[in-house]
Scaffold this motif. Structure first.
Motif, PDB file in Angstrom:
ATOM      1  N   VAL A 185      40.219 -30.152 -22.728  1.00 35.20           N
ATOM      2  CA  VAL A 185      40.015 -28.705 -22.642  1.00 35.20           C
ATOM      3  C   VAL A 185      38.688 -28.348 -23.313  1.00 35.20           C
ATOM      4  N   PRO A 186      37.786 -27.672 -22.608  1.00 36.28           N
ATOM      5  CA  PRO A 186      36.468 -27.378 -23.190  1.00 36.28           C
ATOM      6  C   PRO A 186      36.518 -26.285 -24.251  1.00 36.28           C
ATOM      7  N   GLN A 232      31.093 -27.655 -26.388  1.00 34.61           N
ATOM      8  CA  GLN A 232      30.209 -27.464 -25.242  1.00 34.61           C
ATOM      9  C   GLN A 232      28.895 -26.814 -25.686  1.00 34.61           C
ATOM     10  N   PRO A 233      27.768 -27.176 -25.069  1.00 31.41           N
ATOM     11  CA  PRO A 233      26.489 -26.578 -25.476  1.00 31.41           C
ATOM     12  C   PRO A 233      26.345 -25.117 -25.073  1.00 31.41           C
ATOM     13  N   ALA A 282      42.924 -19.228 -17.563  1.00 35.20           N
ATOM     14  CA  ALA A 282      42.949 -18.481 -18.819  1.00 35.20           C
ATOM     15  C   ALA A 282      41.827 -18.914 -19.745  1.00 35.20           C
ATOM     16  N   VAL A 283      41.170 -17.914 -20.325  1.00 39.68           N
ATOM     17  CA  VAL A 283      40.250 -18.125 -21.440  1.00 39.68           C
ATOM     18  C   VAL A 283      40.984 -17.686 -22.699  1.00 39.68           C
ATOM     19  N   TYR A 284      41.100 -18.592 -23.650  1.00 41.73           N
ATOM     20  CA  TYR A 284      41.800 -18.294 -24.901  1.00 41.73           C
ATOM     21  C   TYR A 284      40.750 -18.081 -25.984  1.00 41.73           C
ATOM     22  N   ILE A 332      38.453 -22.570 -24.305  1.00 44.55           N
ATOM     23  CA  ILE A 332      38.777 -22.026 -25.615  1.00 44.55           C
ATOM     24  C   ILE A 332      37.462 -21.534 -26.191  1.00 44.55           C
ATOM     25  N   THR A 333      37.418 -20.257 -26.548  1.00 42.35           N
ATOM     26  CA  THR A 333      36.203 -19.685 -27.112  1.00 42.35           C
ATOM     27  C   THR A 333      36.490 -19.231 -28.532  1.00 42.35           C
TER      28      THR A 333
END
Length: 342
Positions: A72-73, A115-116, A8-10, A44-45
């Protein structure tokens, strides 16, 4: 064939409801979900919305610190909508920083912990690395997701898993304008692009289903029963929500993004009524820009919107009883039996 493990991308603009949904997702990694599924949050975005993207990113890190989940990234995403706004949004329901500016937050170091890679590129990379396995929970404006479509097109769309959206409206009720829901109105072009290009219908939780549903959770229960839990996450959300909701006279407690998350994790228990439609987003209406428009004529010989195939599954009614169990479990309330839903 769909794999049992879902990644999952949240995607979020973290205010308090996103924070509850994120905590729910991370806690659910411990469970075997209905149907034998398991989930893992792989990203997580952050995106502009409830607050600017910088504060939203910091809030994601703050939530992770309270939950001791710094593994978590977190990827910072788009700071602006696709088309610059011609209107000014001055009423910040979640304050300027997303947590109602209560301060005294966990110390985070964004330079080291974020994250970069840009969130849009991370979305594409993860879909390519795990084709068909990555689900996208879109809990803020759809700017990141739409830009990923614009950049990568079919190479992205052919590889994504399910798409789950908190946003839009089905009866024209607005919460930021008289006819538009906040997430869609904060980037109408992104909502339009996302819905117009989907290969399979997205599960959409609209604004009216949240506010018109009966979930049996009072603000008093939230702050004085669930809020009595001694945990850093609950204590942070207590301060933010108490300062936001009590002065405004709220009696019911509603958390839209966590309702979507609960529907994603426990669909059989949570979703009482859903229906497929073709949906579009109004972009040029003087009074209706940002409104989600459903094609109610689908199936007739002459369709209102060119007879296109369904692109959304709209949740029209949710089950409040299991949600109280899920949110109590999310907030570490003792003796909450989440196993009954698995």
């Amino acid at each position: 064939m769909e794999k049992k493990e879902r990644l999952a991308v949240y995607d979020c603009d973290i205010g308090t409801d996103d924070a509850w949904g994120l905590a729910m997702m991370l806690r659910a990694e411990e469970l075997t979900l209905p149907g034998g599924r398991s989930i893992k949050v792989v990203a997580i975005t952050s995106v502009q919305g409830n607050t600017d993207v910088v504060n939203g990113t910091l809030n994601a890190l703050r939530v992770l610190h309270t939950l001791d989940r710094r593994d978590v990234p977190v990827f910072k995403g788009c700071a602006n909508p696709i088309v610059p706004r011609t209107w000014s949004y001055t009423y910040r329901f979640h304050g300027m920083d997303g947590f109602n500016d209560v301060g005294d937050y966990p110390a985070v170091d964004a330079d080291k912990e974020v994250q970069p890679e840009h969130a849009v590129n991370a979305m594409y990379r993860l879909a390519c690395q795990h084709p068909g396995q990555v689900d996208f929970l879109l809990c803020g404006p759809l700017t990141n997701f739409a830009n990923c479509i614009n950049l990568y097109g079919d190479a992205f769309l052919d590889k994504i898993g399910g798409v789950y959206i908190m946003g839009g409206n089905i009866q024209g009720k607005g919460n930021v304008t008289k006819s538009a829901e906040f997430n869609f109105m904060m980037d109408p072009e992104a909502a339009h692009i996302s819905l117009a290009h989907l290969r399979q219908p997205a599960l959409v939780l609209p604004w009216e289903t949240c506010i018109d549903g009966e979930f049996g959770i009072t603000l008093d229960w939230r702050l004085n029963v669930l809020g009595a839990v001694r945990h850093p996450f609950v204590e942070l959300l207590n301060r933010a929500e108490r300062s936001m909701l009590v002065p405004r006279g709220f009696v019911k407690w509603i958390s839209c993004d966590s309702l979507l998350t609960a529907a994603y994790l426990f669909p059989e228990a949570m979703i009482l009524d859903q229906r497929e439609y073709y949906a579009a987003v109004e972009l040029s209406g003087e009074h209706t820009r940002g409104q989600m428009v459903l094609d109610h004529l689908r199936g007739r010989k002459v369709d209102a919107i060119h007879g296109k195939q369904s692109n959304v599954r709209v949740i029209r009614r949710l089950n409040g009883e299991p949600f109280r169990t899920i949110i109590a479990w999310t907030g570490f309330l003792p003796e909450t039996d989440i196993a009954q839903l698995c």
